[in-house]
Design a protein around this motif. Structure first.
Motif, PDB file in Angstrom:
ATOM      1  N   ALA A  46       9.689 -12.796  -4.055  1.00  0.00           N
ATOM      2  CA  ALA A  46      10.568 -13.803  -3.453  1.00  0.00           C
ATOM      3  C   ALA A  46      11.452 -14.446  -4.513  1.00  0.00           C
ATOM      4  O   ALA A  46      12.650 -14.686  -4.283  1.00  0.00           O
ATOM      5  CB  ALA A  46       9.723 -14.862  -2.748  1.00  0.00           C
ATOM      6  N   GLY A  47      10.895 -14.725  -5.687  1.00  0.00           N
ATOM      7  CA  GLY A  47      11.700 -15.308  -6.769  1.00  0.00           C
ATOM      8  C   GLY A  47      12.770 -14.359  -7.255  1.00  0.00           C
ATOM      9  O   GLY A  47      13.891 -14.780  -7.582  1.00  0.00           O
ATOM     10  N   LEU A  48      12.450 -13.061  -7.312  1.00  0.00           N
ATOM     11  CA  LEU A  48      13.432 -12.055  -7.719  1.00  0.00           C
ATOM     12  C   LEU A  48      14.579 -11.976  -6.711  1.00  0.00           C
ATOM     13  O   LEU A  48      15.757 -11.844  -7.102  1.00  0.00           O
ATOM     14  CB  LEU A  48      12.745 -10.695  -7.867  1.00  0.00           C
ATOM     15  N   ALA A  49      14.242 -12.108  -5.421  1.00  0.00           N
ATOM     16  CA  ALA A  49      15.289 -12.098  -4.396  1.00  0.00           C
ATOM     17  C   ALA A  49      16.223 -13.291  -4.578  1.00  0.00           C
ATOM     18  O   ALA A  49      17.457 -13.157  -4.471  1.00  0.00           O
ATOM     19  CB  ALA A  49      14.657 -12.122  -3.002  1.00  0.00           C
ATOM     20  N   PHE A  50      15.683 -14.448  -4.872  1.00  0.00           N
ATOM     21  CA  PHE A  50      16.519 -15.626  -5.106  1.00  0.00           C
ATOM     22  C   PHE A  50      17.328 -15.483  -6.402  1.00  0.00           C
ATOM     23  O   PHE A  50      18.458 -15.946  -6.485  1.00  0.00           O
ATOM     24  CB  PHE A  50      15.667 -16.900  -5.147  1.00  0.00           C
ATOM     25  N   PRO A  57      16.944 -20.867 -10.706  1.00  0.00           N
ATOM     26  CA  PRO A  57      15.842 -21.820 -10.939  1.00  0.00           C
ATOM     27  C   PRO A  57      14.662 -21.657  -9.960  1.00  0.00           C
ATOM     28  O   PRO A  57      13.538 -22.065 -10.257  1.00  0.00           O
ATOM     29  CB  PRO A  57      16.484 -23.189 -10.746  1.00  0.00           C
ATOM     30  N   VAL A  58      14.900 -21.039  -8.807  1.00  0.00           N
ATOM     31  CA  VAL A  58      13.845 -20.878  -7.810  1.00  0.00           C
ATOM     32  C   VAL A  58      12.718 -19.987  -8.345  1.00  0.00           C
ATOM     33  O   VAL A  58      11.545 -20.207  -8.032  1.00  0.00           O
ATOM     34  CB  VAL A  58      14.427 -20.323  -6.488  1.00  0.00           C
ATOM     35  N   PHE A  62       8.646 -20.802  -8.145  1.00  0.00           N
ATOM     36  CA  PHE A  62       7.628 -19.905  -7.588  1.00  0.00           C
ATOM     37  C   PHE A  62       6.513 -19.674  -8.603  1.00  0.00           C
ATOM     38  O   PHE A  62       5.331 -19.596  -8.258  1.00  0.00           O
ATOM     39  CB  PHE A  62       8.238 -18.566  -7.157  1.00  0.00           C
ATOM     40  N   GLY A  63       6.882 -19.556  -9.882  1.00  0.00           N
ATOM     41  CA  GLY A  63       5.871 -19.412 -10.930  1.00  0.00           C
ATOM     42  C   GLY A  63       5.007 -20.655 -11.057  1.00  0.00           C
ATOM     43  O   GLY A  63       3.788 -20.566 -11.258  1.00  0.00           O
ATOM     44  N   LEU A  64       5.611 -21.844 -10.916  1.00  0.00           N
ATOM     45  CA  LEU A  64       4.842 -23.093 -10.966  1.00  0.00           C
ATOM     46  C   LEU A  64       3.872 -23.197  -9.795  1.00  0.00           C
ATOM     47  O   LEU A  64       2.762 -23.720  -9.951  1.00  0.00           O
ATOM     48  CB  LEU A  64       5.784 -24.300 -10.985  1.00  0.00           C
ATOM     49  N   ASP A  65       4.281 -22.707  -8.624  1.00  0.00           N
ATOM     50  CA  ASP A  65       3.384 -22.717  -7.460  1.00  0.00           C
ATOM     51  C   ASP A  65       2.137 -21.872  -7.720  1.00  0.00           C
ATOM     52  O   ASP A  65       1.014 -22.294  -7.427  1.00  0.00           O
ATOM     53  CB  ASP A  65       4.104 -22.200  -6.214  1.00  0.00           C
TER      54      ASP A  65
END
Length: 176
Positions: A46-50, A57-58, A62-65
């Motif tokens: 999902a982060g790669l898509a963003f 920054p998204v 996602f990594g922090l989550d």
């Protein structure tokens, strides 16, 4: 060596009841690794898509989550190291509590004077169990659910009653 009904002070009194209570955790270490792998994969995708859409920054959020979920599970597993050991002999009731940090608290009570007190709710069953002796209340079996607390209370009450009856002479076990 003694014969018959002679008193042997070096012989340990029989243990009437013994229980080792630990917190229940439904996820073992293998399940934890599978869950973290799945969450990491989904979050990275999902982060790669963003990132490809230009919202770079998204990916970091996602990594922090994933890091926050990992941290929460590690704390949960650390708390699972707590134990509570309760044993009853003819002469003492011993409660040994080890916290998740390794701190040990030990209580030794006379089983003749201990009362088992319980706080119950009409809808949920037994919520709390206490050992009461000499004006002191010790909470026990907090790891257990209501049905398990009821079963535990029944077994502990039977052991306390056996301790109050005192030692009995059994010629069969004395000969062995």
């Amino acid at each position: 060596m003694t014969s018959g009904n002679d008193f042997d002070p070096e012989r340990e009194p029989p243990e009437l009841f013994s229980a080792l209570l630990t917190p229940h955790r439904s996820l073992n270490s293998t399940g934890f690794l599978v869950l973290m792998g799945f969450l990491s994969t989904v979050s990275f995708a999902a982060g790669l898509a963003f990132l490809l859409m230009g919202a770079w920054p998204v990916l970091g959020f996602f990594g922090l989550d994933v890091l926050a979920i990992y941290w929460a599970f590690r704390i949960n597993f650390r708390h699972a190291r707590a134990t509570e050991e309760i044993s009853v002999t003819l002469y003492e009731l011993r409660v040994r509590r080890v916290s998740h940090r390794g701190h040990v608290a030990e209580y030794v009570l006379n089983p003749l004077w201990v009362q088992l007190d319980q706080k119950s709710h009409a809808e949920f069953g037994i919520e709390k169990l206490y050992l009461v002796s000499k004006g002191r209340r010790i909470s026990i079996a907090s790891f257990l659910g209501p049905d398990e607390k009821a079963s535990f209370a029944k077994a502990l009450t039977a052991a306390l009653q056996a301790a109050r009856r005192g030692p009995t002479y059994n010629p069969v076990s004395q000969c062995l």
